[in-house]
Design a protein around this motif. Structure first.
Motif, PDB file in Angstrom:
ATOM      1  N   ALA A 163       0.750  -1.070  -0.008  1.00 35.91           N
ATOM      2  CA  ALA A 163      -0.039  -0.158  -0.042  1.00 35.91           C
ATOM      3  C   ALA A 163       0.967   1.353   0.102  1.00 35.91           C
ATOM      4  CB  ALA A 163      -0.774  -0.183   1.208  1.00 35.91           C
ATOM      5  N   SER A 172       0.462   5.637   0.436  1.00 34.63           N
ATOM      6  CA  SER A 172      -0.287   6.936   0.655  1.00 34.63           C
ATOM      7  C   SER A 172       0.613   8.006   0.668  1.00 34.63           C
ATOM      8  CB  SER A 172      -0.771   6.547   1.923  1.00 34.63           C
ATOM      9  OG  SER A 172      -1.616   7.604   2.435  1.00 34.63           O
ATOM     10  N   THR A 232      -4.404   7.128  -1.707  1.00 33.91           N
ATOM     11  CA  THR A 232      -4.069   5.911  -1.188  1.00 33.91           C
ATOM     12  C   THR A 232      -4.238   4.780  -2.205  1.00 33.91           C
ATOM     13  OG1 THR A 232      -4.366   6.439   1.036  1.00 33.91           O
ATOM     14  CG2 THR A 232      -4.163   4.138   0.617  1.00 33.91           C
ATOM     15  N   TYR A 233      -3.240   3.951  -2.597  1.00 33.81           N
ATOM     16  CA  TYR A 233      -3.141   2.781  -3.461  1.00 33.81           C
ATOM     17  C   TYR A 233      -3.140   1.553  -2.638  1.00 33.81           C
ATOM     18  CZ  TYR A 233      -1.974  -0.593  -6.630  1.00 33.81           C
ATOM     19  OH  TYR A 233      -1.957  -1.789  -7.360  1.00 33.81           O
ATOM     20  N   GLY A 234      -3.922   0.616  -2.623  1.00 35.72           N
ATOM     21  CA  GLY A 234      -3.921  -0.720  -1.806  1.00 35.72           C
ATOM     22  C   GLY A 234      -4.577  -0.618  -0.584  1.00 35.72           C
ATOM     23  N   ASP A 235      -4.510  -1.321   0.223  1.00 38.93           N
ATOM     24  CA  ASP A 235      -5.389  -1.524   1.630  1.00 38.93           C
ATOM     25  C   ASP A 235      -5.155  -0.645   2.507  1.00 38.93           C
ATOM     26  OD1 ASP A 235      -6.751  -2.286   3.592  1.00 38.93           O
ATOM     27  OD2 ASP A 235      -5.871  -4.436   3.807  1.00 38.93           O
ATOM     28  N   ALA A 236      -5.960   0.496   2.463  1.00 39.87           N
ATOM     29  CA  ALA A 236      -5.779   1.532   3.340  1.00 39.87           C
ATOM     30  C   ALA A 236      -6.158   1.553   4.736  1.00 39.87           C
ATOM     31  CB  ALA A 236      -6.691   2.874   2.880  1.00 39.87           C
TER      32      ALA A 236
END
Length: 69
Positions: A3, A5, A16-20
């Motif tokens: 992730a 951010s 954010t990219y991915g599991d925030a």
């Protein structure tokens, strides 16, 4: 899992990219940034690091001491 951010400090907007929602430990590389900021602040103030700052910086870098950081 990955992730990323990024926060714009001027606007406060975060992307954010991915599991925030997942919490990640930061790598010890952050300690290098802390040391650089400390040294820059001291230089801007026209002074050397204090004995206490130097002691904490040494523990932070040489021993990866999170408390010293």
């Amino acid at each position: 899992m990955i992730a990323v951010s990024v926060t714009n400090l001027s606007t406060g907007k975060t992307t954010t990219y991915g599991d925030a929602d997942h919490l990640f430990d930061t790598a010890s590389i952050v300690k290098v940034d802390i040391l650089a900021a400390l040294m820059l602040q001291a230089a801007d103030d026209g002074r050397s690091l204090t004995a206490n700052e130097e002691s904490l910086a040494e523990a932070m870098i040489e021993n990866s001491d999170n408390t010293a950081a």
